[in-house]
Design a protein around this motif. Sequence first.
Motif, PDB file in Angstrom:
ATOM      1  N   HIS A  79      -4.370   7.694  -5.054  1.00 58.31           N
ATOM      2  CA  HIS A  79      -4.709   9.118  -5.003  1.00 58.31           C
ATOM      3  C   HIS A  79      -4.895   9.729  -6.388  1.00 58.31           C
ATOM      4  O   HIS A  79      -4.858  10.958  -6.533  1.00 58.31           O
ATOM      5  CB  HIS A  79      -3.634   9.868  -4.211  1.00 58.31           C
ATOM      6  CG  HIS A  79      -3.497   9.386  -2.798  1.00 58.31           C
ATOM      7  ND1 HIS A  79      -4.481   9.576  -1.854  1.00 58.31           N
ATOM      8  CD2 HIS A  79      -2.506   8.685  -2.183  1.00 58.31           C
ATOM      9  CE1 HIS A  79      -4.099   9.027  -0.707  1.00 58.31           C
ATOM     10  NE2 HIS A  79      -2.910   8.485  -0.872  1.00 58.31           N
ATOM     11  N   ARG A 116       0.809  -1.217   0.000  1.00 58.04           N
ATOM     12  CA  ARG A 116       0.000   0.000   0.000  1.00 58.04           C
ATOM     13  C   ARG A 116       0.847   1.273   0.000  1.00 58.04           C
ATOM     14  O   ARG A 116       0.449   2.288  -0.579  1.00 58.04           O
ATOM     15  CB  ARG A 116      -0.946   0.009   1.202  1.00 58.04           C
ATOM     16  CG  ARG A 116      -1.925   1.174   1.183  1.00 58.04           C
ATOM     17  CD  ARG A 116      -2.988   1.074   2.257  1.00 58.04           C
ATOM     18  NE  ARG A 116      -3.883   2.223   2.222  1.00 58.04           N
ATOM     19  CZ  ARG A 116      -4.910   2.370   1.400  1.00 58.04           C
ATOM     20  NH1 ARG A 116      -5.158   1.423   0.525  1.00 58.04           N
ATOM     21  NH2 ARG A 116      -5.665   3.443   1.435  1.00 58.04           N
ATOM     22  N   ASN A 117       2.008   1.250   0.647  1.00 53.59           N
ATOM     23  CA  ASN A 117       2.856   2.448   0.701  1.00 53.59           C
ATOM     24  C   ASN A 117       3.895   2.496  -0.415  1.00 53.59           C
ATOM     25  O   ASN A 117       4.794   3.337  -0.384  1.00 53.59           O
ATOM     26  CB  ASN A 117       3.555   2.541   2.057  1.00 53.59           C
ATOM     27  CG  ASN A 117       2.615   3.011   3.146  1.00 53.59           C
ATOM     28  OD1 ASN A 117       1.923   4.018   2.994  1.00 53.59           O
ATOM     29  ND2 ASN A 117       2.559   2.277   4.248  1.00 53.59           N
ATOM     30  N   GLN A 131       0.875  16.130  -0.551  1.00 47.91           N
ATOM     31  CA  GLN A 131       0.566  15.706   0.812  1.00 47.91           C
ATOM     32  C   GLN A 131      -0.367  14.507   0.861  1.00 47.91           C
ATOM     33  O   GLN A 131      -0.425  13.804   1.871  1.00 47.91           O
ATOM     34  CB  GLN A 131      -0.056  16.879   1.582  1.00 47.91           C
ATOM     35  CG  GLN A 131       0.880  18.055   1.781  1.00 47.91           C
ATOM     36  CD  GLN A 131       2.138  17.677   2.532  1.00 47.91           C
ATOM     37  OE1 GLN A 131       2.087  17.058   3.590  1.00 47.91           O
ATOM     38  NE2 GLN A 131       3.288  18.031   1.964  1.00 47.91           N
ATOM     39  N   GLU A 132      -1.105  14.250  -0.222  1.00 42.50           N
ATOM     40  CA  GLU A 132      -1.994  13.100  -0.215  1.00 42.50           C
ATOM     41  C   GLU A 132      -1.219  11.779  -0.272  1.00 42.50           C
ATOM     42  O   GLU A 132      -1.716  10.740   0.167  1.00 42.50           O
ATOM     43  CB  GLU A 132      -3.008  13.166  -1.374  1.00 42.50           C
ATOM     44  CG  GLU A 132      -2.401  13.200  -2.758  1.00 42.50           C
ATOM     45  CD  GLU A 132      -2.171  14.616  -3.263  1.00 42.50           C
ATOM     46  OE1 GLU A 132      -2.586  14.901  -4.400  1.00 42.50           O
ATOM     47  OE2 GLU A 132      -1.570  15.421  -2.525  1.00 42.50           O
ATOM     48  N   GLN A 180       0.454   4.185  -4.223  1.00 43.47           N
ATOM     49  CA  GLN A 180       0.054   5.508  -3.748  1.00 43.47           C
ATOM     50  C   GLN A 180      -0.397   6.415  -4.891  1.00 43.47           C
ATOM     51  O   GLN A 180      -1.375   7.154  -4.762  1.00 43.47           O
ATOM     52  CB  GLN A 180       1.217   6.154  -2.990  1.00 43.47           C
ATOM     53  CG  GLN A 180       1.398   5.629  -1.581  1.00 43.47           C
ATOM     54  CD  GLN A 180       0.237   5.995  -0.683  1.00 43.47           C
ATOM     55  OE1 GLN A 180      -0.117   7.170  -0.549  1.00 43.47           O
ATOM     56  NE2 GLN A 180      -0.382   4.996  -0.063  1.00 43.47           N
ATOM     57  N   THR A 190       4.959   7.790   4.747  1.00 44.12           N
ATOM     58  CA  THR A 190       5.927   6.699   4.619  1.00 44.12           C
ATOM     59  C   THR A 190       6.497   6.637   3.216  1.00 44.12           C
ATOM     60  O   THR A 190       7.719   6.512   3.030  1.00 44.12           O
ATOM     61  CB  THR A 190       5.261   5.350   4.961  1.00 44.12           C
ATOM     62  OG1 THR A 190       4.841   5.367   6.322  1.00 44.12           O
ATOM     63  CG2 THR A 190       6.229   4.199   4.750  1.00 44.12           C
ATOM     64  N   CYS A 191       5.642   6.725   2.213  1.00 42.85           N
ATOM     65  CA  CYS A 191       6.091   6.677   0.829  1.00 42.85           C
ATOM     66  C   CYS A 191       7.002   7.850   0.504  1.00 42.85           C
ATOM     67  O   CYS A 191       8.073   7.678  -0.090  1.00 42.85           O
ATOM     68  CB  CYS A 191       4.885   6.664  -0.116  1.00 42.85           C
ATOM     69  SG  CYS A 191       5.314   6.543  -1.873  1.00 42.85           S
ATOM     70  N   SER A 244       1.231   9.087   1.006  1.00 40.86           N
ATOM     71  CA  SER A 244       1.496   8.747   2.405  1.00 40.86           C
ATOM     72  C   SER A 244       2.875   9.237   2.842  1.00 40.86           C
ATOM     73  O   SER A 244       3.823   9.282   2.062  1.00 40.86           O
ATOM     74  CB  SER A 244       1.398   7.233   2.621  1.00 40.86           C
ATOM     75  OG  SER A 244       2.516   6.565   2.079  1.00 40.86           O
TER      76      SER A 244
END
Length: 409
Positions: free
Chosen positions: A224, A214-215, A251-252, A220, A256-257, A254
């Motif tokens: 988004h 997911r990250n 900013q959308e 990502q 972590t990413c 993550s």
Amino acid sequence: MSSIGWVDFSSTDREKVSQVLAMLQEPGTLDELGIGQIRDAFADLLFPGFSTIQTRAKYFITVPRIIRDYLALDPRAQRRTSLRDYLESQENELARLLVERHGPAEDGIIGSDMVGSEQGVARKPSSVYWNGLRQFGIVNTEKSLSEFSREIAQVQSGARATGHEEDDTDAISNCSVVHLDVFDPAWSTDVSIHLSESEAQFLIDKLTHTPAIRNSVASQFLIHDLAKELVVGGLASLTFPELVTWARGRQEVSLTCRQNLELAEEFSEAIRGAHIRFNILIAQKSRNTALVTEREERFSEWLELARERKLFSASSVDDWLQAATSGGARINLNAREFLRQWHEAIYHNESLSSLNYLIESRAQKNKGRRSILLKNLGEAPKWQGMDSLSYRWPTARTILTDIVQGAKC
């Protein structure tokens, strides 16, 4: 003629070696200073399921379709051929069909240059894409392709022994081992290298709903709805550093990413200086004064930039290694030690002669007698080893482009 050999202890080892050998044919992959494990750890973190030898998104669809076709065969047909042999014959046929449909000039058709030859497709899509199929949850298994094939063969053998072939074969084909957008037995009739809308949406679903990835960057950007912006128009040619700068302001994406992207780019820039010095040593040994001067200027520019960006802070190495290994990757002690030594040398402004000694020692320790620095190169080559690292961003961009165009986003 030179040759190499290896001893493998599992089919997973064998597949990894095959992919490494394939990647060594790509420019810029020679790991003279032995930092490839760190590079690959970051690449696995940012772009899991992708590899530099993947070509088009379609193979994330065609390989599982071929496997599902095999599982749908009646038991007698499965007895006559193994999954591995079936994949080989069908992937050869797929290459032929795609070349027939698009012509040999179409980008990314694996095996297009081997169509009609007795050898068939040399680099099989099933081996190139297998890790991605597992990472994206398209094939539910943690086994290598060879182990997966053997498992199916063992189930078939057990079915024959108990006299319940049909029931066990149905169990294999219907237990959600292989996922598809739709099950179409005639899918190859008019097959295209381009994704249909259904196939593209299927890949979007897998990339955005598989928790373990997911990250990742591709996930990502799809989650988004940023992928279209990145692969169409003015942003379609972004280099990896430019991608990191672009993502920093989104900013959308993550946290972590974004942090992983920044740390990967910092590591790439930090280790680039070591490869510049390595190439200075090559120019010196070749007695190419002009090239030495040119590369010394390049190193001075790099050093000024590194100090301006404060790449070598007290915590830099720990930050890089912690991020790179957060996904479970292992990095050997020699690579860790060299990274710390390089960091300390730059951090404490050691002399150029000390830097040269460090690089030469590392190259010879890493490569032994095979080190380029021990060879008579004659005229110095333009560049040896790695330069700026792009990880797997060019491949991911190609795959995302296919998905965006197929989904008609």
